[in-house]
Design an enzyme around this catalytic site. Structure first.
Site, PDB file in Angstrom:
ATOM      1  N   ARG A  61       0.835  -1.206   0.000  1.00  0.00           N
ATOM      2  CA  ARG A  61       0.000   0.000   0.000  1.00  0.00           C
ATOM      3  C   ARG A  61       0.870   1.256   0.000  1.00  0.00           C
ATOM      4  O   ARG A  61       1.389   1.676   1.033  1.00  0.00           O
ATOM      5  CB  ARG A  61      -0.891  -0.010   1.240  1.00  0.00           C
ATOM      6  N   ARG A  84       1.961  -6.228  -9.643  1.00  0.00           N
ATOM      7  CA  ARG A  84       2.343  -5.654  -8.342  1.00  0.00           C
ATOM      8  C   ARG A  84       2.538  -6.732  -7.278  1.00  0.00           C
ATOM      9  O   ARG A  84       2.917  -6.411  -6.153  1.00  0.00           O
ATOM     10  CB  ARG A  84       1.291  -4.642  -7.876  1.00  0.00           C
ATOM     11  N   HIS A 149       0.156   3.509 -10.446  1.00  0.00           N
ATOM     12  CA  HIS A 149      -0.835   3.849  -9.405  1.00  0.00           C
ATOM     13  C   HIS A 149      -0.170   4.712  -8.319  1.00  0.00           C
ATOM     14  O   HIS A 149      -0.043   4.317  -7.155  1.00  0.00           O
ATOM     15  CB  HIS A 149      -1.340   2.538  -8.820  1.00  0.00           C
ATOM     16  N   ASP A 194     -13.072   8.619  -6.769  1.00  0.00           N
ATOM     17  CA  ASP A 194     -12.556   7.488  -7.556  1.00  0.00           C
ATOM     18  C   ASP A 194     -13.009   7.700  -9.001  1.00  0.00           C
ATOM     19  O   ASP A 194     -14.106   7.321  -9.378  1.00  0.00           O
ATOM     20  CB  ASP A 194     -13.114   6.171  -6.974  1.00  0.00           C
ATOM     21  N   GLU A 251      -3.016   8.727 -10.959  1.00  0.00           N
ATOM     22  CA  GLU A 251      -2.471   7.571 -11.664  1.00  0.00           C
ATOM     23  C   GLU A 251      -2.482   7.800 -13.175  1.00  0.00           C
ATOM     24  O   GLU A 251      -3.489   8.255 -13.720  1.00  0.00           O
ATOM     25  CB  GLU A 251      -3.315   6.332 -11.346  1.00  0.00           C
TER      26      GLU A 251
HETATM   27  O1  LIG Z   1      -6.891  -1.466  -2.717  1.00  0.00           O
HETATM   28  P1  LIG Z   1      -6.312  -1.584  -4.096  1.00  0.00           P
HETATM   29  O2  LIG Z   1      -6.568  -2.914  -4.736  1.00  0.00           O
HETATM   30  O3  LIG Z   1      -4.847  -1.243  -4.115  1.00  0.00           O
HETATM   31  O4  LIG Z   1      -7.052  -0.517  -4.999  1.00  0.00           O
HETATM   32  C1  LIG Z   1      -7.078   0.818  -4.607  1.00  0.00           C
HETATM   33  C2  LIG Z   1      -7.876   1.680  -5.584  1.00  0.00           C
HETATM   34  O5  LIG Z   1      -7.171   1.798  -6.790  1.00  0.00           O
HETATM   35  C3  LIG Z   1      -7.719   2.752  -7.687  1.00  0.00           C
HETATM   36  O6  LIG Z   1      -6.933   2.815  -8.825  1.00  0.00           O
HETATM   37  C4  LIG Z   1      -9.106   2.352  -8.063  1.00  0.00           C
HETATM   38  O7  LIG Z   1      -9.671   3.330  -8.912  1.00  0.00           O
HETATM   39  C5  LIG Z   1      -9.962   2.167  -6.823  1.00  0.00           C
HETATM   40  O8  LIG Z   1     -11.261   1.713  -7.180  1.00  0.00           O
HETATM   41  C6  LIG Z   1      -9.275   1.185  -5.882  1.00  0.00           C
HETATM   42  O9  LIG Z   1     -10.041   1.047  -4.704  1.00  0.00           O
END
Ligand SMILES: O=P(O)(O)OC[C@H]1O[C@@H](O)[C@H](O)[C@@H](O)[C@@H]1O
Length: 274
Positions: A61, A84, A149, A194, A251
């Site tokens: 994260r 990832r 991302h 989002d 992103e």
């Molecule tokens: O929790 P993750 O899988 O890393 O995703 C995080 C977010 O990533 C974003 O790119 C999406 O648009 C969201 O919908 C999503 O919740």
């Protein structure tokens, strides 16, 4: 100038530390994921969660996760694909970047295509350039979606705005994928946001209190803007309380129109921050 590089680790995960012109970056081999970018002024620009998991097969994260070959849940693969979740190989440095590679293998068999992904990370005093290249190494065409991302660190999300999207259309993933146009000059982050913006041509500017960051995309057709807001963040296990206020995801993505690659063809998209 090519960045210098040394092997290190972060919470037990093998990493590479890159340095150039007084700037440093930390890249985990897991996902070829940037975890830290500190320009020569010494201020960290990427968010990394206190509770981020560094375990094989999990997503980390924060930083810059590479989303490939599927963005979100737009297909049969795991959310945001497998890039990832897997270890990439460090291939060395070119004149201006460090190169990481992921190829098809037993861990990517759920997506039965022969491919090579190359992530290049270039570092200068006040600039970071990340590029993703995808090559079709098989005998049949395939299509994919992808994104960088990027979790940008901010002091307080309530004071943050994102400029450069006025007049752009977006799909609102927080509201059932409905279509809208951005009329306001800047995007404000008040609660869950989002969105997938398309046809973004202008450079974006993230204004965070007194700080500004320019964001440029090339090759990627879409820009995804995400922050879960306090309510949704409370249900995300690897975010510590209050941490949603410390990042804005901007992103670079190719989501709404998947890329179709013929055998032997390559596609490239990049994001530059500075
Ligand atoms: O929790 P993750 O899988 O890393 O995703 C995080 C977010 O990533 C974003 O790119 C999406 O648009 C969201 O919908 C999503 O919740």
């Amino acid at each position: 100038m090519p960045p210098t590089h040394e092997s290190t680790d972060h919470r037990g995960t093998p990493c590479l530390r890159l340095r150039n012109e007084g700037a440093t970056a930390l890249v985990a081999l897991h996902g070829a994921q940037l975890l830290s970018w500190i320009p020569a002024d010494g201020r960290e620009r990427l968010f990394l969660g206190e509770r981020a998991q560094f375990t094989p097969g999990s997503a980390i994260r924060g930083g810059v996760p590479v989303v490939f070959p599927q963005f979100g849940e737009r297909g049969n693969l795991r959310k945001h694909g497998f890039a990832r979740l897997l270890d990439w190989t460090f291939e060395g440095v070119t004149d201006d970047a460090a190169i990481f590679e992921l190829r098809d293998g037993p861990d990517t068999a759920q997506w039965p295509h022969a491919f090579a992904c190359r992530l290049s990370i270039g570092l200068a005093a006040a600039r970071l350039a990340v590029a993703l290249e995808v090559e079709n190494r098989g005998a049949v065409p395939f299509d994919f979606t992808a994104a960088l991302h990027t979790y940008l660190r901010v002091d307080d999300i309530a004071q943050v705005s994102l400029e450069g999207l006025q007049g752009c259309d977006y799909e609102d993933s927080a509201n059932g994928g409905t279509l809208h146009r951005q009329h306001e000059h800047a995007v404000a982050f008040d609660g869950e946001i989002d969105r997938i913006y398309n046809d973004v041509v202008a450079p974006l500017i993230l204004v965070d209190g007194g700080h500004r960051l320019d964001i440029k995309h090339d090759g990627f057709g879409d820009t995804i803007v995400w922050n879960p807001g306090a309510h949704l963040a409370a249900r995300i296990g690897d975010l510590a309380p209050g941490e949603h206020a410390r990042f804005a995801c901007v992103e670079a993505g190719q989501v709404l129109a998947p890329v179709l690659l013929a055998p032997g063809e390559r596609w490239r998209g990049s994001q530059a921050l500075g």
